[in-house]
Design a protein around this motif. Structure first.
Motif, mmCIF file in Angstrom:
data_model
loop_
_atom_site.group_PDB
_atom_site.id
_atom_site.type_symbol
_atom_site.label_atom_id
_atom_site.label_comp_id
_atom_site.label_asym_id
_atom_site.label_seq_id
_atom_site.Cartn_x
_atom_site.Cartn_y
_atom_site.Cartn_z
ATOM 1 N N PRO A 137 0.804 -1.236 0.000
ATOM 2 C CA PRO A 137 0.000 0.000 0.000
ATOM 3 C C PRO A 137 0.832 1.278 0.000
ATOM 4 C CG PRO A 137 -0.015 -1.035 2.177
ATOM 5 C CD PRO A 137 0.622 -2.010 1.241
ATOM 6 N N THR A 138 2.097 1.216 0.448
ATOM 7 C CA THR A 138 2.894 2.446 0.522
ATOM 8 C C THR A 138 3.292 2.972 -0.862
ATOM 9 O OG1 THR A 138 4.925 1.142 0.799
ATOM 10 C CG2 THR A 138 3.817 1.903 2.805
ATOM 11 N N LEU A 139 3.107 2.167 -1.899
ATOM 12 C CA LEU A 139 3.398 2.634 -3.254
ATOM 13 C C LEU A 139 2.311 3.587 -3.758
ATOM 14 C CD1 LEU A 139 4.561 -0.641 -5.075
ATOM 15 C CD2 LEU A 139 5.999 1.186 -4.170
ATOM 16 N N PHE A 140 1.173 3.584 -3.084
ATOM 17 C CA PHE A 140 0.016 4.276 -3.629
ATOM 18 C C PHE A 140 -0.474 5.385 -2.703
ATOM 19 C CE2 PHE A 140 0.196 -0.011 -5.239
ATOM 20 C CZ PHE A 140 0.005 0.165 -6.604
ATOM 21 N N GLY A 141 -1.034 6.416 -3.301
ATOM 22 C CA GLY A 141 -1.638 7.519 -2.568
ATOM 23 C C GLY A 141 -2.789 8.065 -3.376
ATOM 24 N N GLN A 142 -3.015 9.359 -3.258
ATOM 25 C CA GLN A 142 -4.138 9.976 -3.961
ATOM 26 C C GLN A 142 -3.793 10.417 -5.381
ATOM 27 O OE1 GLN A 142 -7.224 10.094 -2.535
ATOM 28 N NE2 GLN A 142 -6.237 8.925 -0.879
ATOM 29 N N GLN A 212 8.519 3.622 -13.472
ATOM 30 C CA GLN A 212 8.506 2.988 -12.149
ATOM 31 C C GLN A 212 7.469 3.674 -11.255
ATOM 32 O OE1 GLN A 212 11.929 3.478 -9.178
ATOM 33 N NE2 GLN A 212 12.238 1.364 -9.868
ATOM 34 N N LYS A 213 6.769 2.856 -10.461
ATOM 35 C CA LYS A 213 5.787 3.424 -9.531
ATOM 36 C C LYS A 213 6.492 4.230 -8.456
ATOM 37 C CE LYS A 213 1.736 4.224 -7.882
ATOM 38 N NZ LYS A 213 2.248 5.408 -7.186
ATOM 39 N N TYR A 214 6.042 5.452 -8.257
ATOM 40 C CA TYR A 214 6.586 6.315 -7.220
ATOM 41 C C TYR A 214 6.058 5.885 -5.859
ATOM 42 C CZ TYR A 214 7.796 10.661 -4.785
ATOM 43 O OH TYR A 214 8.323 11.589 -3.914
ATOM 44 N N ILE A 215 6.913 5.900 -4.855
ATOM 45 C CA ILE A 215 6.508 5.538 -3.496
ATOM 46 C C ILE A 215 5.823 6.758 -2.879
ATOM 47 C CG2 ILE A 215 7.300 4.751 -1.229
ATOM 48 C CD1 ILE A 215 9.752 3.557 -2.710
ATOM 49 N N GLU A 216 4.502 6.716 -2.818
ATOM 50 C CA GLU A 216 3.750 7.889 -2.393
ATOM 51 C C GLU A 216 3.648 8.026 -0.880
ATOM 52 O OE1 GLU A 216 0.287 9.099 -4.670
ATOM 53 O OE2 GLU A 216 0.666 7.489 -6.123
ATOM 54 N N ARG A 217 4.056 6.985 -0.161
ATOM 55 C CA ARG A 217 4.017 7.070 1.304
ATOM 56 C C ARG A 217 5.393 6.710 1.871
ATOM 57 N NH1 ARG A 217 -1.116 3.394 2.373
ATOM 58 N NH2 ARG A 217 -0.333 3.481 4.509
ATOM 59 N N ASP A 350 9.917 3.212 3.051
ATOM 60 C CA ASP A 350 8.525 3.640 3.128
ATOM 61 C C ASP A 350 8.118 3.785 4.587
ATOM 62 O OD1 ASP A 350 7.802 1.111 4.151
ATOM 63 O OD2 ASP A 350 7.152 0.355 2.200
ATOM 64 N N GLU A 351 6.897 4.193 4.827
ATOM 65 C CA GLU A 351 6.470 4.489 6.195
ATOM 66 C C GLU A 351 6.363 3.237 7.065
ATOM 67 O OE1 GLU A 351 2.819 6.563 5.529
ATOM 68 O OE2 GLU A 351 1.616 4.725 5.394
ATOM 69 N N GLN A 352 6.487 2.055 6.443
ATOM 70 C CA GLN A 352 6.533 0.806 7.196
ATOM 71 C C GLN A 352 7.972 0.322 7.402
ATOM 72 O OE1 GLN A 352 3.999 -1.860 4.947
ATOM 73 N NE2 GLN A 352 2.115 -0.829 5.599
ATOM 74 N N PHE A 353 8.934 1.179 7.121
ATOM 75 C CA PHE A 353 10.367 0.904 7.266
ATOM 76 C C PHE A 353 10.860 -0.188 6.310
ATOM 77 C CE2 PHE A 353 9.611 3.226 11.138
ATOM 78 C CZ PHE A 353 10.813 3.905 11.374
ATOM 79 N N LYS A 354 10.155 -0.357 5.209
ATOM 80 C CA LYS A 354 10.615 -1.299 4.185
ATOM 81 C C LYS A 354 11.550 -0.565 3.227
ATOM 82 C CE LYS A 354 9.045 -3.917 0.134
ATOM 83 N NZ LYS A 354 10.099 -4.930 0.248
ATOM 84 N N PRO A 355 12.783 -1.082 3.012
ATOM 85 C CA PRO A 355 13.684 -0.444 2.037
ATOM 86 C C PRO A 355 13.371 -0.888 0.610
ATOM 87 C CG PRO A 355 14.833 -2.212 3.195
ATOM 88 C CD PRO A 355 13.439 -2.157 3.766
ATOM 89 N N TRP A 356 13.319 0.074 -0.300
ATOM 90 C CA TRP A 356 13.099 -0.183 -1.719
ATOM 91 C C TRP A 356 14.333 0.309 -2.476
ATOM 92 C CZ3 TRP A 356 8.470 -2.369 -3.463
ATOM 93 C CH2 TRP A 356 7.399 -2.366 -2.551
ATOM 94 N N LEU A 357 14.931 -0.555 -3.272
ATOM 95 C CA LEU A 357 16.075 -0.154 -4.078
ATOM 96 C C LEU A 357 15.587 0.657 -5.278
ATOM 97 C CD1 LEU A 357 19.094 -0.200 -4.793
ATOM 98 C CD2 LEU A 357 18.701 -2.390 -5.945
ATOM 99 N N ILE A 358 16.146 1.854 -5.441
ATOM 100 C CA ILE A 358 15.742 2.724 -6.536
ATOM 101 C C ILE A 358 16.681 2.598 -7.726
ATOM 102 C CG2 ILE A 358 15.246 5.098 -7.195
ATOM 103 C CD1 ILE A 358 13.308 3.826 -5.155
ATOM 104 N N GLU A 359 17.995 2.578 -7.464
ATOM 105 C CA GLU A 359 18.938 2.413 -8.564
ATOM 106 C C GLU A 359 20.314 2.033 -8.054
ATOM 107 O OE1 GLU A 359 18.668 6.199 -10.506
ATOM 108 O OE2 GLU A 359 20.344 7.047 -9.390
ATOM 109 N N VAL A 360 21.154 1.554 -8.995
ATOM 110 C CA VAL A 360 22.545 1.198 -8.724
ATOM 111 C C VAL A 360 23.417 2.123 -9.566
ATOM 112 C CG1 VAL A 360 24.300 -0.606 -8.837
ATOM 113 C CG2 VAL A 360 21.919 -1.202 -8.293
#
Length: 422
Positions: A137-142, A212-217, A350-360
């Motif tokens: 859910p943290t990938l999505f917002g309004q 790529q989906k933006y992390i909105e949260r 994200d707000e759940q403290f999950k790390p997402w790799l954006i780039e290398v």
């Protein structure tokens, strides 16, 4: 290298035992595998590092690896769609765009308006039930925000925030024809005051992109977005029985890079959404709240009241091992013996403290913009030499000459993660 008395700086036209360059221009990789004895030449890049550092190739490699291993790519990166316009007539690339449009439609706020736009472009996305919104859910917002990335840019260049599906195809057309880039660069004095502003005009061409989906949260610090820049060292293990074994280490210390303006998904502004130092450095208020817009891992632990290294960095280590394993058979496919490379990996929490790799990133910036980096970068490079250069040429270097607060000079700050997985 000045601390290693048995090394001298030679002219560029002479044979070298070790070459360090920001880019690999002029490297003759074919000579590396043939070199023996006194002819050994160590290089600080892998021949095919673009399998990771090129955004399109990275996305394709990770996608293929996860499919083969039965892994979920959402454990590592936000939903991503690599697009190659040169191969758009191929079934797999045509299907990639259809997959993107179908995913977009399943999660967009107004499918009716979306259908009108897509029909004009000649695409018919499939209708399906997507569970990404429910599971992540943290990938999505309004706002249903996306990021458009040309494959071969760095330091935030070419990154576009997308709110409307038509913008994606407009940008693809612009980059194919030659995108007109206006690049601003500022110079600062020792008091962090802007003393000069330079403007460059470039024309950028590319046929490959990642949407790529933006992390909105995202998790925030002082209401501002941040990323985590950590450093990974990929080496050839030079012990006799490990000659062809790729090994990976991660630097114990890194930096959190903060945006200058407060987070707001309703505004499209690079000073809000792009945390690259090269972008934020141009803001008038850069460095006013934190030196260099940076937090250390210790500051992050204190701010969030957690053990940041244990709860976040350990997850990042696992992600890094999987990501680099995805190119195990590609990054050094001709088995050059004498290469190593330092990479910069960028993660968003994200707000759940999950790390997402954006780039290398290959050739991560070593520009010093704070006292922390003035300690970190010399030690990072010196310790990487102790694991590569000094091992290969049998130099006796028992300690680092670049102290880092909280660590002894005898410690090597690169933590071994493990060999790349088959």
């Amino acid at each position: 290298m000045d601390k290693r008395s048995n090394w001298i700086l030679g002219p560029t036209q002479k044979h070298h035992h070790f070459r360090w360059q920001e880019t690999e221009k002029g490297y003759e990789y074919r000579t590396v595998v043939l070199a023996k004895g006194s002819d050994i030449q160590l290089l600080n890049h892998f021949e095919f590092h673009s399998e990771l550092s090129n955004k399109f190739q990275f996305a394709m490699n990770l996608k293929d690896y996860c499919e083969k291993k039965g892994l979920n790519p959402h454990e590592f990166v936000p939903t991503s769609f690599p697009i190659d316009q040169q191969k758009i007539t191929y079934n797999n690339q045509r299907q990639m765009i259809v997959s993107f449009l179908s995913f977009y439609r399943a999660n967009c706020p107004d499918p009716t308006d979306f259908d009108k736009q897509i029909n004009k472009l000649g695409y018919k996305p499939t209708i399906y039930t997507d569970k990404t919104h429910e599971l992540y859910p943290t990938l999505f917002g309004q706002e249903n925000l996306w990021i458009f990335k040309p494959s071969n840019m760095n330091q935030g260049r070419g990154i576009h925030m997308i709110k409307n599906i038509s913008e994606v195809f407009d940008l693809i057309n612009k980059y194919q024809a030659g995108y007109k880039e206006i690049l601003t660069e500022v110079k600062r004095n020792e008091n962090n005051e802007i003393i000069k502003k330079l403007v460059y005009h470039n024309t950028l061409h590319t046929e490959t992109f990642v949407v790529q989906k933006y992390i909105e949260r995202p998790l925030l610090i002082k209401e501002r977005k941040f990323d985590i820049r950590c450093y990974v060292l990929l080496t050839m293990n030079l012990q006799l029985f490990f000659f062809k074994q790729l090994q990976i280490q991660i630097q114990r210390e890194g930096q959190l890079r903060l945006a200058t303006e407060k987070f707001n998904t309703k505004q499209i502004n690079n000073f809000i959404h792009l945390t690259n130092n090269a972008v934020q450095f141009n803001h008038l208020e850069y460095g006013k709240e934190e030196e260099g817009n940076q937090f250390t891992y210790d500051q992050a632990s204190k701010y969030f009241q957690i053990d940041f290294r244990k709860q976040v960095i350990e997850k990042i280590k696992s992600c890094a091992l999987c990501v680099f394993s995805s190119v195990r058979h590609k990054i050094n496919k001709f088995k050059r013996k004498y290469c190593f490379e330092v990479f910069g990996l960028d993660f968003i929490l994200d707000e759940q403290f999950k790390p997402w790799l954006i780039e290398v990133n290959t050739n991560p910036s070593l520009e010093v913009t704070s006292k922390q980096l003035d300690m970190l970068f010399p030690r990072l490079i010196d310790d990487s030499f102790r694991l590569t250069l000094d091992v290969l040429f049998q130099n006796q270097v028992e300690k680092s000459y670049f102290p880092y607060t909280g660590y002894s000079d005898q410690e090597n700050l690169w933590d071994f993660i493990g060999p790349l997985q088959v």
